[in-house]
Design a protein around this motif. Structure first.
Motif, PDB file in Angstrom:
ATOM      1  N   ARG A 123     -23.123 -26.004  11.926  1.00  0.00           N
ATOM      2  CA  ARG A 123     -23.929 -25.108  12.764  1.00  0.00           C
ATOM      3  C   ARG A 123     -24.558 -23.998  11.903  1.00  0.00           C
ATOM      4  O   ARG A 123     -25.732 -23.652  12.073  1.00  0.00           O
ATOM      5  CB  ARG A 123     -23.043 -24.512  13.865  1.00  0.00           C
ATOM      6  CG  ARG A 123     -23.687 -23.420  14.712  1.00  0.00           C
ATOM      7  CD  ARG A 123     -24.817 -23.930  15.588  1.00  0.00           C
ATOM      8  NE  ARG A 123     -25.339 -22.868  16.454  1.00  0.00           N
ATOM      9  CZ  ARG A 123     -26.621 -22.711  16.753  1.00  0.00           C
ATOM     10  NH1 ARG A 123     -27.530 -23.554  16.260  1.00  0.00           N
ATOM     11  NH2 ARG A 123     -27.026 -21.732  17.541  1.00  0.00           N
ATOM     12  N   ILE A 124     -23.776 -23.456  10.957  1.00  0.00           N
ATOM     13  CA  ILE A 124     -24.295 -22.409  10.068  1.00  0.00           C
ATOM     14  C   ILE A 124     -25.457 -22.966   9.234  1.00  0.00           C
ATOM     15  O   ILE A 124     -26.509 -22.348   9.112  1.00  0.00           O
ATOM     16  CB  ILE A 124     -23.156 -21.856   9.179  1.00  0.00           C
ATOM     17  CG1 ILE A 124     -22.130 -21.123  10.040  1.00  0.00           C
ATOM     18  CG2 ILE A 124     -23.713 -20.928   8.096  1.00  0.00           C
ATOM     19  CD1 ILE A 124     -20.833 -20.732   9.307  1.00  0.00           C
ATOM     20  N   GLN A 125     -25.264 -24.172   8.688  1.00  0.00           N
ATOM     21  CA  GLN A 125     -26.323 -24.816   7.894  1.00  0.00           C
ATOM     22  C   GLN A 125     -27.586 -25.012   8.728  1.00  0.00           C
ATOM     23  O   GLN A 125     -28.706 -24.759   8.268  1.00  0.00           O
ATOM     24  CB  GLN A 125     -25.818 -26.172   7.364  1.00  0.00           C
ATOM     25  CG  GLN A 125     -26.794 -26.859   6.426  1.00  0.00           C
ATOM     26  CD  GLN A 125     -26.975 -26.104   5.113  1.00  0.00           C
ATOM     27  OE1 GLN A 125     -26.025 -25.895   4.366  1.00  0.00           O
ATOM     28  NE2 GLN A 125     -28.211 -25.677   4.842  1.00  0.00           N
ATOM     29  N   GLU A 126     -27.395 -25.436   9.973  1.00  0.00           N
ATOM     30  CA  GLU A 126     -28.532 -25.692  10.874  1.00  0.00           C
ATOM     31  C   GLU A 126     -29.332 -24.398  11.107  1.00  0.00           C
ATOM     32  O   GLU A 126     -30.568 -24.387  11.056  1.00  0.00           O
ATOM     33  CB  GLU A 126     -27.983 -26.237  12.205  1.00  0.00           C
ATOM     34  CG  GLU A 126     -29.018 -26.430  13.287  1.00  0.00           C
ATOM     35  CD  GLU A 126     -28.382 -26.721  14.663  1.00  0.00           C
ATOM     36  OE1 GLU A 126     -29.030 -27.427  15.442  1.00  0.00           O
ATOM     37  OE2 GLU A 126     -27.267 -26.231  14.957  1.00  0.00           O
ATOM     38  N   ILE A 127     -28.626 -23.289  11.350  1.00  0.00           N
ATOM     39  CA  ILE A 127     -29.321 -22.018  11.607  1.00  0.00           C
ATOM     40  C   ILE A 127     -30.084 -21.568  10.361  1.00  0.00           C
ATOM     41  O   ILE A 127     -31.236 -21.123  10.448  1.00  0.00           O
ATOM     42  CB  ILE A 127     -28.326 -20.918  12.039  1.00  0.00           C
ATOM     43  CG1 ILE A 127     -27.638 -21.306  13.352  1.00  0.00           C
ATOM     44  CG2 ILE A 127     -29.028 -19.577  12.205  1.00  0.00           C
ATOM     45  CD1 ILE A 127     -26.378 -20.503  13.645  1.00  0.00           C
ATOM     46  N   VAL A 128     -29.457 -21.686   9.187  1.00  0.00           N
ATOM     47  CA  VAL A 128     -30.128 -21.266   7.947  1.00  0.00           C
ATOM     48  C   VAL A 128     -31.393 -22.109   7.740  1.00  0.00           C
ATOM     49  O   VAL A 128     -32.464 -21.578   7.408  1.00  0.00           O
ATOM     50  CB  VAL A 128     -29.177 -21.385   6.731  1.00  0.00           C
ATOM     51  CG1 VAL A 128     -29.927 -21.113   5.429  1.00  0.00           C
ATOM     52  CG2 VAL A 128     -28.014 -20.407   6.875  1.00  0.00           C
ATOM     53  N   ASP A 129     -31.278 -23.425   7.963  1.00  0.00           N
ATOM     54  CA  ASP A 129     -32.451 -24.284   7.778  1.00  0.00           C
ATOM     55  C   ASP A 129     -33.563 -23.949   8.767  1.00  0.00           C
ATOM     56  O   ASP A 129     -34.733 -23.869   8.390  1.00  0.00           O
ATOM     57  CB  ASP A 129     -32.045 -25.759   7.886  1.00  0.00           C
ATOM     58  CG  ASP A 129     -31.372 -26.251   6.598  1.00  0.00           C
ATOM     59  OD1 ASP A 129     -31.795 -25.800   5.508  1.00  0.00           O
ATOM     60  OD2 ASP A 129     -30.429 -27.060   6.672  1.00  0.00           O
ATOM     61  N   GLN A 130     -33.191 -23.703  10.024  1.00  0.00           N
ATOM     62  CA  GLN A 130     -34.205 -23.344  11.026  1.00  0.00           C
ATOM     63  C   GLN A 130     -34.887 -22.029  10.658  1.00  0.00           C
ATOM     64  O   GLN A 130     -36.108 -21.890  10.806  1.00  0.00           O
ATOM     65  CB  GLN A 130     -33.555 -23.196  12.412  1.00  0.00           C
ATOM     66  CG  GLN A 130     -33.203 -24.519  13.073  1.00  0.00           C
ATOM     67  CD  GLN A 130     -32.349 -24.317  14.328  1.00  0.00           C
ATOM     68  OE1 GLN A 130     -31.890 -23.206  14.629  1.00  0.00           O
ATOM     69  NE2 GLN A 130     -32.131 -25.398  15.073  1.00  0.00           N
TER      70      GLN A 130
END
Length: 411
Positions: A123-130
Motif C-alpha cells: 500500500r505504501i509503494q502504491e501511494i508513492v507511485d501514484q
C-alpha cells in the motif's frame, strides 16, 4: 549541516531555540552546550540535557515521568487547564504517566506491530507511485507538499478510517501545530490559535466517531470507539485527544524525516551517489538520516523525586528536564567518527530520535518503512532530480519538530 557551518558567537545565549540561526542549524549550538554546560539551566528554569548519556538515562529511568498537568500549571499558572488545547494535550498518551499511559497505549499498540506494518508495504509503494505519477510530467515539484506530505497523511487516514472524500482538507491542512511542543512558553495569542485548531479537530473527529459507531470498520477509530463504549477503558475526551495525537504524530514527523533526509543527501552528493548505486543501503541510511538531522529534536520529562546527580547537577523533585535528541545523536562520545558528517554506511547507528522507555514512538517502524520506500522510489524514478536551493532552504519556524516549509526541486 556542512562542516564549515557558521559557529555561534561567544556572546550568543547558549540556548535560544526559536532564533532563526538556531532553527537553520542547531548543531553548532549543541556542540557548544555539550562542551560548556552539558546540564544547562535555561532562562525559563528547565534543565537541558545535551549529551547522549544523560538523555538516554532520563528517557528510560522510572524516576522521571511526564506530570503534564502540574508542569503546565507551574509554567502558566493554575488556570491553564481551562484552555481547551492544554486540556486535550493532558489526555495524550505522550503526556501521561502509568497507569493511564499503560491503558491508553494498550488500546492502540496492536495497530502498529511489526507484522501489521510490514503488511502495509504494498500500500505504501502504491501511494508513492501514484504521488510520483501525478507530478512526473511537470518536471518540478515541492518535495514537501507534493511528495513527502502525501504519503504519511494518506497512510494515517487509512489507519484511522478517514473516508476518501474527507481527505482533501487534510492534504491542504496547515502545519503550524508544532509550536505547541516548543520549550519556549506560548503567548496568549498562540494559545488562542492552538485552541481554535484543537476545536476544529475535535469537531471533525466527533463526526468521524459517529460515522464509525454507525458503520464500524477494521480501522483504529472503530476499535477506540468500541473501547469507549466499554466504559472504563476510555472516556470521550481521551478518545478525541488521542486520535488528534495519532493523526498529528502519524504524519508530521515522517514528512520531516523524508524531507530532512532528501536535503541531507543532496547536500552530500557522494552519499547520494552511493545510495543510488547501492539501494540496499536504504535501511541503514534511514537510521543515519534520523541521527544526522532528527525530525524530533527534543523530548521532556519531569523529576518524580529528588535526583542527586545528573550530569553533575542536583535536580529537585518536580523540575523539568529537556532532552536534546538532536544533540545526543551527534555526541562524539557515542559517534567518535566525525559525528557531523553524513555517512549512510556508518556502523552501529542507534539514533535516539524515536525517544525511549515507555514513551518510545509507537510508529517508529512505520515511519522507517515509509521513508525507505519514499526515498528509494524517488531516486529510482527521478534519478536526475535536483533540489533548487540546497544551501538556504526554508525551515519551519518551530524547534522541536524540525522540518522544511518547502523544498522545490526539478528534473
Amino acid at each position: 549541516m556542512n562542516e564549515h557551518a557558521q559557529q555561534p558567537a561567544a556572546s550568543d545565549p547558549l540556548f535560544d531555540p526559536l532564533a532563526p540561526d538556531f532553527i537553520r542549524d542547531p548543531y553548532p549550538h549543541y556542540e557548544r552546550l555539550r562542551t560548556l554546560d552539558p546540564m544547562h539551566v535555561t532562562p525559563f528554569g528547565s534543565f537541558l540535557a545535551s549529551r547522549h548519556a544523560e538523555v538516554s538515562l532520563v528517557m528510560r529511568d522510572k524516576r522521571f515521568g511526564k506530570d503534564f498537568v502540574e508542569r503546565s500549571k507551574r509554567r502558566y499558572g493554575p488556570k491553564i487547564m481551562e484552555e481547551p488545547v492544554f486540556r486535550s494535550m493532558s489526555h495524550w498518551m505522550l503526556q501521561s504517566d502509568p497507569p493511564d499511559h499503560t491503558r491508553l497505549r494498550g488500546l492502540v499498540v496492536k495497530a502498529f506491530t511489526a507484522r501489521r506494518v510490514e503488511d502495509m508495504r504494498p500500500r505504501i509503494q502504491e501511494i508513492v507511485d501514484q504521488t510520483l505519477d501525478a507530478v512526473i510530467d511537470r518536471g518540478q515539484m515541492d518535495l514537501i507538499e507534493d511528495f513527502a506530505f502525501r504519503l504519511p497523511v494518506t497512510i494515517i487516514c487509512d489507519m484511522l478510517g478517514i473516508p476518501e472524500d474527507h481527505r482533501e482538507v487534510f492534504y491542504k491542512g496547515s502545519r503550524d501545530g508544532g509550536r505547541l511542543l516548543d520549550p519556549v512558553p506560548l503567548s496568549p495569542e498562540e494559545i488562542r490559535q492552538g485552541n481554535a485548531g484543537n476545536l476544529m479537530a475535535q469537531m471533525y473527529f466527533q463526526q468521524l466517531f459517529e460515522l464509525r459507531r454507525r458503520n464500524p470498520g477494521e480501522d483504529l477509530t472503530t476499535k477506540l470507539v468500541q473501547a469507549e463504549e466499554d466504559g472504563h477503558k476510555l472516556t470521550n475526551e481521551e478518545l478525541t485527544a488521542n486520535i488528534i495525537l495519532l493523526f498529528g504524530a502519524g504524519h508530521e514527523t515522517t514528512v520531516n524525516l523524508i524531507g530532512n533526509g532528501l536535503l541531507a543527501l543532496h547536500r552530500n552528493p557522494d552519499q547520494l551517489a552511493l545510495l543510488k548505486a547501492r539501494p540496499e543501503l536504504i535501511t541503514n541510511a534511514i537510521e543515519e538520516f534520523l541521527r544526522y538531522d532528527s525530525s524530533v529534536q527534543m523530548t521532556g520529562r519531569v523529576t518524580l523525586e529528588d535526583i542527586d546527580d545528573l550530569g553533575g547537577k542536583r535536580i529537585p523533585k518536580g523540575e523539568t528536564v529537556l532532552c536534546l535528541l538532536g544533540s545526543a545523536n551527534r555526541d562524539p562520545a557515542v559517534y567518535p567518527d566525525r559525528p557531523d558528517r553524513l555517512d549512510i554506511a556508518r556502523e552501529n547507528v542507534k539514533p535516539l530520535s524515536f525517544g525511549g522507555g515507555i514513551h518510545f514512538c509507537l510508529g517508529a517502524q512505520l515511519a522507517r518503512i515509509e521513508a525507505e520506500i519514499a526515498i528509494n522510489t524517488l531516486l529510482k524514478r527521478l534519478p536526475d532530480l535536483r533540489i533548487d536551493d540546497v544551501e538556504n532552504p526554508e525551515w519551519r519556524p518551530t524547534f522541536v519538530l524540525r522540518g522544511l516549509k518547502r523544498l522545490p526541486a526539478s528534473w
